[in-house]
Write an enzyme that holds these catalytic residues in place. Structure first.
Site, short mmCIF file in Angstrom:
data_model
loop_
_atom_site.label_atom_id
_atom_site.label_comp_id
_atom_site.label_asym_id
_atom_site.label_seq_id
_atom_site.Cartn_x
_atom_site.Cartn_y
_atom_site.Cartn_z
N GLU A 123 36.47 43.01 33.48
CA GLU A 123 35.73 41.88 34.24
C GLU A 123 34.86 41.39 32.94
O GLU A 123 34.14 42.12 32.19
CB GLU A 123 34.82 42.67 35.41
CG GLU A 123 33.85 41.58 36.08
CD GLU A 123 33.01 41.92 36.94
OE1 GLU A 123 32.75 41.25 37.96
OE2 GLU A 123 32.36 43.06 36.58
N GLU A 173 26.42 31.25 39.89
CA GLU A 173 26.26 32.40 40.75
C GLU A 173 24.33 32.54 40.82
O GLU A 173 23.86 32.05 40.05
CB GLU A 173 26.64 33.60 40.29
CG GLU A 173 26.67 34.23 38.97
CD GLU A 173 27.66 35.50 38.67
OE1 GLU A 173 26.98 36.49 39.48
OE2 GLU A 173 28.42 35.31 37.89
#
Length: 221
Positions: free
Chosen positions: A117, A208
């Protein structure tokens, strides 16, 4: 949050649900406010997730554009890009990003084999994601120095289900909300420190937030 480890716990919860495959992929209209899911909007892949708290409105616009407005939001992440991504893409993004509290604007994605990730953080609110992490190096790209970090997640959600995997980070020192990101510069710098990527999965420009408020209007190309 006041510790990098606690931030990562939040990231894992966000990213895991974000990255989990869904059956909601559909071609949406030119401009549409949507609920959580993944799909295609005007030729771009999108992914949007929130934790169920009220106060987040994510809207796909024309082309590579999207907007997010949030207030006391809990956890959310959303954005547009490509599925799959590539290791040499120059990603252009422009617009406005106005966070109040803990929030991030980044290039975000995954690879497989190895399962990785990754984040190229372009801007953030009140919390620096490098806090408490061990710095491996730095790379100069696109008008700024980025600091490079690696962290590990153990038995956390991922694009292949619960797994243990590494996270790679580049964190830009000079914040910006518009510009170009030469991803190859970051990936090559990471590789020089032993941080290799596998087969690319999705790659998006993501906004985010974590229990914060703000607004963003971003166009990706």
């Amino acid at each position: 949050m006041v510790a990098f480890t606690s931030l990562l716990a939040g990231f894992a919860a966000i990213a895991g649900v974000l990255s989990a495959p869904t059956e909601s992929s559909v071609e949406v209209e030119k401009r549409q406010t949507i609920g959580p899911g993944t799909g295609y909007s005007n030729g771009y892949y999108y992914s949007y997730w929130n934790d169920g708290h009220a106060g987040v409105t994510y809207t796909n616009g024309g082309g590579g554009s999207f907007t997010v407005n949030w207030s006391n939001s809990g956890n959310f992440v959303g954005g547009k890009g490509w599925q799959p991504g590539t290791k040499n893409k120059v990603i252009n993004f422009s617009g406005s990003y106005n966070p109040n509290g803990n929030s991030y604007l980044s290039i975000y994605g995954w690879s497989r084999n190895p399962l990785i990730e990754y984040y190229i953080v372009e801007n953030f609110g009140t919390y620096n994601p490098s806090t408490g992490a061990t710095k491996l190096g730095e790379v100069t790209s696109d008008g700024s120095v980025y600091d490079i970090y690696r962290t590990q997640r153990v038995n956390q959600p991922s694009i292949i289900g619960t797994a243990t995997f590494y996270q790679y980070w580049s964190v830009r020192r000079n914040h910006r909300s518009s510009g170009s990101v030469n991803t190859a510069n970051h990936f090559n710098a990471w590789a020089s420190h032993g941080l290799t990527l596998g087969t690319m999965d999705y790659q998006i420009v993501a906004v985010e937030g974590y229990f914060s408020s703000g607004s963003a209007s971003i166009t990706v190309s």
